[in-house]
Design an enzyme around this catalytic site. Structure first.
Site, PDB file in Angstrom:
ATOM      1  N   CYS A 174      22.557  54.733 -25.242  1.00 48.54           N
ATOM      2  CA  CYS A 174      22.756  55.327 -23.921  1.00 48.54           C
ATOM      3  C   CYS A 174      23.782  56.454 -23.978  1.00 48.54           C
ATOM      4  O   CYS A 174      24.196  56.977 -22.938  1.00 48.54           O
ATOM      5  CB  CYS A 174      23.171  54.268 -22.900  1.00 48.54           C
ATOM      6  SG  CYS A 174      24.728  53.434 -23.289  1.00 48.54           S
ATOM      7  N   GLU A 187      24.593  38.362 -29.107  1.00 47.91           N
ATOM      8  CA  GLU A 187      25.234  38.985 -27.938  1.00 47.91           C
ATOM      9  C   GLU A 187      26.552  38.265 -27.661  1.00 47.91           C
ATOM     10  O   GLU A 187      26.623  37.038 -27.753  1.00 47.91           O
ATOM     11  CB  GLU A 187      24.312  38.896 -26.728  1.00 47.91           C
ATOM     12  CG  GLU A 187      24.921  39.209 -25.378  1.00 47.91           C
ATOM     13  CD  GLU A 187      25.463  40.632 -25.294  1.00 47.91           C
ATOM     14  OE1 GLU A 187      26.600  40.788 -24.805  1.00 47.91           O
ATOM     15  OE2 GLU A 187      24.765  41.569 -25.718  1.00 47.91           O
ATOM     16  N   GLN A 216      18.690  46.412 -17.520  1.00 47.22           N
ATOM     17  CA  GLN A 216      18.560  47.840 -17.280  1.00 47.22           C
ATOM     18  C   GLN A 216      18.250  48.098 -15.809  1.00 47.22           C
ATOM     19  O   GLN A 216      17.528  47.334 -15.168  1.00 47.22           O
ATOM     20  CB  GLN A 216      17.446  48.441 -18.151  1.00 47.22           C
ATOM     21  CG  GLN A 216      17.695  48.339 -19.645  1.00 47.22           C
ATOM     22  CD  GLN A 216      18.729  49.340 -20.141  1.00 47.22           C
ATOM     23  OE1 GLN A 216      19.339  50.071 -19.375  1.00 47.22           O
ATOM     24  NE2 GLN A 216      18.940  49.361 -21.452  1.00 47.22           N
ATOM     25  N   ASN A 265      21.479  47.939 -29.859  1.00 48.28           N
ATOM     26  CA  ASN A 265      21.485  48.496 -28.500  1.00 48.28           C
ATOM     27  C   ASN A 265      22.904  48.374 -27.941  1.00 48.28           C
ATOM     28  O   ASN A 265      23.165  47.583 -27.042  1.00 48.28           O
ATOM     29  CB  ASN A 265      20.481  47.746 -27.619  1.00 48.28           C
ATOM     30  CG  ASN A 265      20.414  48.301 -26.217  1.00 48.28           C
ATOM     31  OD1 ASN A 265      20.621  49.496 -26.006  1.00 48.28           O
ATOM     32  ND2 ASN A 265      20.136  47.437 -25.242  1.00 48.28           N
ATOM     33  N   TYR A 300      23.543  43.166 -30.148  1.00 49.02           N
ATOM     34  CA  TYR A 300      23.836  43.539 -28.749  1.00 49.02           C
ATOM     35  C   TYR A 300      22.583  43.283 -27.902  1.00 49.02           C
ATOM     36  O   TYR A 300      22.139  44.131 -27.144  1.00 49.02           O
ATOM     37  CB  TYR A 300      24.248  45.013 -28.612  1.00 49.02           C
ATOM     38  CG  TYR A 300      25.329  45.485 -29.535  1.00 49.02           C
ATOM     39  CD1 TYR A 300      26.672  45.331 -29.192  1.00 49.02           C
ATOM     40  CD2 TYR A 300      25.014  46.100 -30.738  1.00 49.02           C
ATOM     41  CE1 TYR A 300      27.678  45.788 -30.046  1.00 49.02           C
ATOM     42  CE2 TYR A 300      26.011  46.558 -31.595  1.00 49.02           C
ATOM     43  CZ  TYR A 300      27.331  46.399 -31.246  1.00 49.02           C
ATOM     44  OH  TYR A 300      28.321  46.849 -32.084  1.00 49.02           O
ATOM     45  N   CYS A 346      29.068  62.097  -1.338  1.00 46.50           N
ATOM     46  CA  CYS A 346      28.905  61.422  -2.632  1.00 46.50           C
ATOM     47  C   CYS A 346      28.440  62.447  -3.647  1.00 46.50           C
ATOM     48  O   CYS A 346      27.450  63.141  -3.414  1.00 46.50           O
ATOM     49  CB  CYS A 346      27.889  60.280  -2.515  1.00 46.50           C
ATOM     50  SG  CYS A 346      27.511  59.484  -4.102  1.00 46.50           S
ATOM     51  N   CYS A 365      20.780  55.648   0.338  1.00 43.94           N
ATOM     52  CA  CYS A 365      20.810  56.348  -0.952  1.00 43.94           C
ATOM     53  C   CYS A 365      19.399  56.477  -1.533  1.00 43.94           C
ATOM     54  O   CYS A 365      18.678  55.482  -1.687  1.00 43.94           O
ATOM     55  CB  CYS A 365      21.708  55.584  -1.920  1.00 43.94           C
ATOM     56  SG  CYS A 365      21.682  56.210  -3.606  1.00 43.94           S
TER      57      CYS A 365
END
Length: 374
Positions: free
Chosen positions: A333, A261, A211, A306, A240, A11, A87
């Site tokens: 982001c 939204e 998140q 956002n 958003y 990975c 992981c």
């Protein structure tokens, strides 16, 4: 941190794996400053560091292999499952339930979806963990064929994993790279996962976004709430808004708060949270953020945006530029589209900014920026 999967080449999703975390954070901070360097006078706050392992509280696991030996992880280039159930970036609370989930696939005889052959049923398992330890589990299936068996064996799974609060099935019948479909079948009495985050408790329904790093999300909400509290606006729009994280955390610092939204499911989640918190000054509207803004005759004192990685786009940037809104908080982001959007709003000057490392071991991060009208 080191990762055996990365070192073995199984990975490579975490592109910065193995680099010292302090270097990762410094590089992200420097990159963001470079992208916004055209804007003079920004007060850069120190970047917010994350735990470098075990931080991910939402895991989207591709299911491969066979009924008797399922894999939980990712898909390789040939369309076969690669097992990643240890992981290191996934929270221990989620990792601990993977063995039980793998056994459940076998017990309920849910055939993993074979991508090259286009047959089978179970495509993904999506597990979300609240800071309380409670879990939401979603089975993404090709059809309803396994649902009766899942219902039959679910009591045993919940007895084995009592933290399972919400369990649902999502039907995604199409053979394409789309994570989930339109139809969601909730199999438990509880339909939402309660997640304390910042100063409020969010109610997360199955198809709503939250998140994936609770530690950094909490810091992000606190940072934005602090900027709003300094200004004490009479009216705030949270565009958003998702499940309402910013709107709900800022409600006590504003006269009126409106969240917008596109996802109706997210709006249901946000409204439930507002009702539970007895916030009478907060409302949520399902619709396109840009269209909502363009249709309003009165402008708010502060706007929070956002957006997804593509940014707010030309139309909303143009509306903000010509509006009378004195303050904007931009949570991004993607610093590349953030920089582009800021360039399209020259009348709104960035005065404070902060990098928050929402995604350690990768090149991604969150940036919060406070804008003031010049």
């Amino acid at each position: 941190m080191q990762c055996a999967y990365f070192d073995a080449g199984a990975c490579r999703s975490c592109t910065l794996m193995g680099e010292p975390y302090e270097d990762q954070l410094a590089t992200k901070d420097a990159e963001c400053r470079r992208l916004l360097e055209r804007h003079d006078g920004i007060e850069w706050l120190p970047p917010v560091a994350s735990a470098e392992s075990g931080f991910r509280t939402k895991a989207k696991m591709v299911v491969g292999g066979s009924v008797d030996a399922p894999t939980l992880g990712i898909m390789n280039r040939s369309g076969r499952g690669v097992d990643l159930r240890e992981c290191g970036i996934i929270s221990p609370g989620i990792l601990n339930v993977f063995p039980a989930l793998a056994d459940f696939i076998t017990q309920a005889a849910i055939t993993p979806y074979d991508v090259p052959a286009r047959r089978g049923e179970l495509k993904h398992l999506i597990v979300t963990e609240s800071s309380t330890g409670a879990l939401m589990l979603r089975f993404v299936l090709r059809s309803q064929e396994p649902v009766a068996r899942i219902r039959k064996h679910l009591p045993g799974l919940r007895q084995l994993v009592p933290r399972l609060q919400v369990v649902s099935v999502n039907i995604q019948p199409e053979h394409k790279a789309v994570l989930e479909g339109e139809r969601e079948i909730v199999l438990t009495d509880a339909e939402s996962l309660r997640i304390p985050l910042g100063s409020v408790e969010l109610n997360l329904r199955a198809k709503s976004f939250v998140q994936t790093n609770t530690q950094i999300a909490t810091a992000l909400y606190a940072q934005v709430r602090g900027w709003v509290e300094e200004r004490r606006p009479e009216s705030v729009w949270d565009l958003y808004c998702g499940v309402g994280g910013f709107a709900l955390n800022c409600a006590h610092a504003a006269g009126r708060v409106t969240g917008v939204e596109l996802s109706e499911e997210a709006i249901v989640s946000a409204s439930l949270s507002a009702q539970a918190a007895k916030l009478t000054n907060t409302r949520f509207v399902a619709g396109d953020a840009t269209t909502f803004a363009e249709r309003q005759s009165r402008h708010p004192d502060l706007v929070i945006v956002n957006p997804p990685r593509r940014g707010i786009g030309d139309r909303l940037a143009a509306w903000l530029e010509r509006s009378s809104v004195p303050h904007v908080v931009y949570s991004s982001c993607n610093a590349v589209t953030l920089a582009s959007d800021l360039d399209a709003m020259p009348s709104l000057r960035p005065v404070r900014a902060r990098v928050l490392d929402m995604f350690p071991q990768s090149g991604h991060y969150e940036t919060a920026v406070l804008l003031e009208r010049a």
